[in-house]
Write an enzyme that holds these catalytic residues in place. Structure first.
Site, PDB file in Angstrom:
ATOM      1  N   ASP A   8       1.090  -1.051  37.965  1.00  0.00           N
ATOM      2  CA  ASP A   8      -0.209  -1.867  36.967  1.00  0.00           C
ATOM      3  C   ASP A   8      -1.108  -2.137  38.079  1.00  0.00           C
ATOM      4  OD1 ASP A   8      -1.459  -2.731  34.685  1.00  0.00           O
ATOM      5  OD2 ASP A   8      -1.183  -4.957  34.998  1.00  0.00           O
ATOM      6  N   LEU A   9      -2.720  -2.218  37.737  1.00  0.00           N
ATOM      7  CA  LEU A   9      -3.811  -2.750  38.564  1.00  0.00           C
ATOM      8  C   LEU A   9      -4.262  -4.555  38.156  1.00  0.00           C
ATOM      9  CD1 LEU A   9      -5.612  -1.983  40.216  1.00  0.00           C
ATOM     10  CD2 LEU A   9      -7.207  -0.499  37.913  1.00  0.00           C
ATOM     11  N   ASP A  10      -4.492  -4.360  37.079  1.00  0.00           N
ATOM     12  CA  ASP A  10      -5.258  -5.454  36.291  1.00  0.00           C
ATOM     13  C   ASP A  10      -3.724  -6.946  36.893  1.00  0.00           C
ATOM     14  OD1 ASP A  10      -8.145  -4.561  36.184  1.00  0.00           O
ATOM     15  OD2 ASP A  10      -6.864  -4.053  34.511  1.00  0.00           O
ATOM     16  N   THR A  16      -8.237  -9.015  38.387  1.00  0.00           N
ATOM     17  CA  THR A  16      -9.319  -9.091  37.709  1.00  0.00           C
ATOM     18  C   THR A  16      -8.774  -8.660  35.775  1.00  0.00           C
ATOM     19  OG1 THR A  16      -8.102  -6.741  37.314  1.00  0.00           O
ATOM     20  CG2 THR A  16     -10.586  -6.719  38.038  1.00  0.00           C
ATOM     21  N   LYS A  44      -3.128  -8.612  27.280  1.00  0.00           N
ATOM     22  CA  LYS A  44      -2.752  -8.627  28.787  1.00  0.00           C
ATOM     23  C   LYS A  44      -2.016  -6.726  28.544  1.00  0.00           C
ATOM     24  CE  LYS A  44      -3.041 -12.151  31.749  1.00  0.00           C
ATOM     25  NZ  LYS A  44      -2.156 -13.623  32.637  1.00  0.00           N
ATOM     26  N   GLY A  45      -2.679  -5.880  29.170  1.00  0.00           N
ATOM     27  CA  GLY A  45      -2.217  -4.676  29.452  1.00  0.00           C
ATOM     28  C   GLY A  45      -2.451  -4.023  28.471  1.00  0.00           C
ATOM     29  N   ILE A  46      -3.237  -4.185  27.388  1.00  0.00           N
ATOM     30  CA  ILE A  46      -3.623  -4.112  26.296  1.00  0.00           C
ATOM     31  C   ILE A  46      -4.645  -3.153  26.024  1.00  0.00           C
ATOM     32  CG2 ILE A  46      -3.675  -4.232  23.194  1.00  0.00           C
ATOM     33  CD1 ILE A  46      -1.112  -4.658  24.712  1.00  0.00           C
ATOM     34  N   ARG A  48      -8.655  -1.648  25.501  1.00  0.00           N
ATOM     35  CA  ARG A  48      -9.513  -2.048  25.205  1.00  0.00           C
ATOM     36  C   ARG A  48      -9.637  -2.376  23.158  1.00  0.00           C
ATOM     37  NH1 ARG A  48     -14.570   0.760  27.400  1.00  0.00           N
ATOM     38  NH2 ARG A  48     -14.411   0.630  29.074  1.00  0.00           N
ATOM     39  N   SER A 115      -2.613   2.574  34.741  1.00  0.00           N
ATOM     40  CA  SER A 115      -3.418   1.514  34.270  1.00  0.00           C
ATOM     41  C   SER A 115      -4.160   1.469  33.145  1.00  0.00           C
ATOM     42  CB  SER A 115      -4.375   0.477  35.300  1.00  0.00           C
ATOM     43  OG  SER A 115      -5.144  -0.145  34.397  1.00  0.00           O
ATOM     44  N   ALA A 116      -3.829   0.601  31.614  1.00  0.00           N
ATOM     45  CA  ALA A 116      -4.725   1.176  30.358  1.00  0.00           C
ATOM     46  C   ALA A 116      -6.056   0.882  31.022  1.00  0.00           C
ATOM     47  CB  ALA A 116      -4.289  -0.197  30.032  1.00  0.00           C
ATOM     48  N   SER A 117      -6.364   0.429  32.048  1.00  0.00           N
ATOM     49  CA  SER A 117      -7.924   0.281  32.645  1.00  0.00           C
ATOM     50  C   SER A 117      -8.661   1.286  32.721  1.00  0.00           C
ATOM     51  CB  SER A 117      -8.348  -0.798  33.252  1.00  0.00           C
ATOM     52  OG  SER A 117      -9.694  -0.547  33.390  1.00  0.00           O
ATOM     53  N   ASN A 119     -12.203   1.705  33.487  1.00  0.00           N
ATOM     54  CA  ASN A 119     -12.247   0.609  34.456  1.00  0.00           C
ATOM     55  C   ASN A 119     -11.585   1.054  36.168  1.00  0.00           C
ATOM     56  OD1 ASN A 119     -14.951   0.479  33.929  1.00  0.00           O
ATOM     57  ND2 ASN A 119     -13.183  -1.250  33.177  1.00  0.00           N
ATOM     58  N   LYS A 146       0.458   0.766  25.779  1.00  0.00           N
ATOM     59  CA  LYS A 146       1.400  -0.141  26.756  1.00  0.00           C
ATOM     60  C   LYS A 146       1.450  -1.474  25.143  1.00  0.00           C
ATOM     61  CE  LYS A 146       0.342  -0.606  31.180  1.00  0.00           C
ATOM     62  NZ  LYS A 146      -0.252  -1.438  32.079  1.00  0.00           N
ATOM     63  N   GLU A 170       4.635  -4.970  36.662  1.00  0.00           N
ATOM     64  CA  GLU A 170       3.719  -5.324  35.555  1.00  0.00           C
ATOM     65  C   GLU A 170       4.048  -6.940  36.266  1.00  0.00           C
ATOM     66  OE1 GLU A 170       2.051  -4.927  33.289  1.00  0.00           O
ATOM     67  OE2 GLU A 170       1.629  -2.922  33.077  1.00  0.00           O
ATOM     68  N   ASP A 171       2.615  -7.534  35.882  1.00  0.00           N
ATOM     69  CA  ASP A 171       2.420  -8.741  34.897  1.00  0.00           C
ATOM     70  C   ASP A 171       2.657  -9.004  33.827  1.00  0.00           C
ATOM     71  OD1 ASP A 171      -0.119  -7.206  34.291  1.00  0.00           O
ATOM     72  OD2 ASP A 171      -1.554  -9.613  34.677  1.00  0.00           O
TER      73      ASP A 171
HETATM   74  C1  BG6 Z   1      -5.512  -3.667  30.877  1.00  0.00           C
HETATM   75  C2  BG6 Z   1      -5.941  -4.205  30.994  1.00  0.00           C
HETATM   76  O1  BG6 Z   1      -4.884  -3.043  32.316  1.00  0.00           O
HETATM   77  O2  BG6 Z   1      -6.605  -2.658  31.088  1.00  0.00           O
HETATM   78  C3  BG6 Z   1      -6.855  -4.750  29.415  1.00  0.00           C
HETATM   79  O3  BG6 Z   1      -4.012  -5.199  31.520  1.00  0.00           O
HETATM   80  C4  BG6 Z   1      -7.625  -4.641  29.401  1.00  0.00           C
HETATM   81  O4  BG6 Z   1      -6.936  -6.555  29.815  1.00  0.00           O
HETATM   82  C5  BG6 Z   1      -7.086  -2.830  29.005  1.00  0.00           C
HETATM   83  O5  BG6 Z   1      -8.681  -4.628  27.848  1.00  0.00           O
HETATM   84  C6  BG6 Z   1      -8.234  -1.623  29.242  1.00  0.00           C
HETATM   85  O6  BG6 Z   1      -9.089  -2.286  30.341  1.00  0.00           O
HETATM   86  P1  BG6 Z   1     -10.387  -1.533  29.732  1.00  0.00           P
HETATM   87  O7  BG6 Z   1     -11.027  -1.615  31.494  1.00  0.00           O
HETATM   88  O8  BG6 Z   1     -10.283  -0.082  29.700  1.00  0.00           O
HETATM   89  O9  BG6 Z   1     -11.568  -2.056  28.835  1.00  0.00           O
HETATM   90 MG    MG Z   2      -2.002  -6.050  33.894  1.00  0.00          MG
END
Ligand code: BG6
Ligand code: MG
Length: 218
Positions: A8-10, A16, A44-46, A48, A115-117, A119, A146, A170-171
């Site tokens: 996982d990243l964030d 972050t 967390k992990g969810i 956007r 990572s779900a992100s 970014n 997730k 994971e956190d």
């Molecule tokens: C997860 C974070 O890694 O990514 C969440 O834990 C975040 O908090 C999710 O909402 C989605 O990220 P992003 O950057 O695509 O909005």
């Molecule tokens: Mg995380």
């Protein structure tokens, strides 16, 4: 035998999670939803849009906005978030994490990012860690988020390893559930009450070494 790691990243590689929290809190204030520690942890992990829905639901406001309005709210949050992360540097890698990733690279373990992100590629670039990973799962290609296992199944595929040879880090509770569902070994970083389903747990990234992990796996 463990041969690879899915990260996982964030909140695992860099803090972050605090910037996500800051930006979502500002959005909650805007839509008049009370911010609580429980809501904060549950996000967390969810992904956007999933996070936005959870915030609106916490205030019973999920039906107060059209789809387009929700997309606009989510992109307002993301613009705020991107501003907060724009100055990240390698100094923002969590304690011990750069050394741990280097240890994996040096000893021939493969690593991928789950990572779900959306970014994540930008953040890894800012941290100068892109080359340390064989790949990053693209969350826009997932059919479920997730705590569904799909993202960790895909992370193991990137490593070209069967799930039982992979440790997922994971956190968040949602992420530990996803790792367990994928049949991988779950490694939680943080609070025992939140990460009670993790196979093994470390209080902090500073304690992460292959030797410390091996000791906990016995
Ligand atoms: C997860 C974070 O890694 O990514 C969440 O834990 C975040 O908090 C999710 O909402 C989605 O990220 P992003 O950057 O695509 O909005
Ligand atoms: Mg995380």
């Amino acid at each position: 035998d463990i041969k690879g790691f899915a990260f996982d990243l964030d909140g695992v590689i860099t803090d972050t999670a605090k910037f996500h929290t800051q930006a979502w809190h500002a959005l909650a204030d805007q839509v008049n939803v009370t911010w609580t520690p429980e809501l904060q942890e549950s996000l967390k992990g969810i992904d956007r849009m999933g996070s936005l829905e959870m915030i609106l639901k916490a205030g019973n406001k999920q039906d107060d906005y059209t789809h387009d309005e929700k997309v606009a709210l989510a992109s307002w949050k993301n613009n705020h978030y991107v501003e907060l992360i724009s100055g990240l540097t390698p100094d923002d890698i969590l304690p011990g994490m750069a050394d741990f990733i280097k240890e994996l690279n040096d000893k021939g373990y493969k690593a991928s990012v789950a990572s779900a992100s959306k970014n994540a590629p930008f953040i890894l670039d800012r941290l100068q860690l892109t080359d340390s990973f064989v790949g990053i799962v693209d969350p826009s290609t997932l059919t479920a988020n997730k705590p569904d296992p799909e993202i960790y199944v895909r992370a193991a595929e990137l490593l070209n390893l069967p799930p039982e040879q992979v440790i997922g880090l994971e956190d968040a509770a949602s992420g530990i559930q996803a790792i367990n569902g994928a049949g991988e070994v779950s490694l939680g970083i943080g609070n025992a009450e939140i990460l009670h389903d993790a196979d093994i747990r470390f209080e902090s990234t500073a304690d992460l070494t292959l030797a410390n992990i091996a000791a906990k796996l016995d």
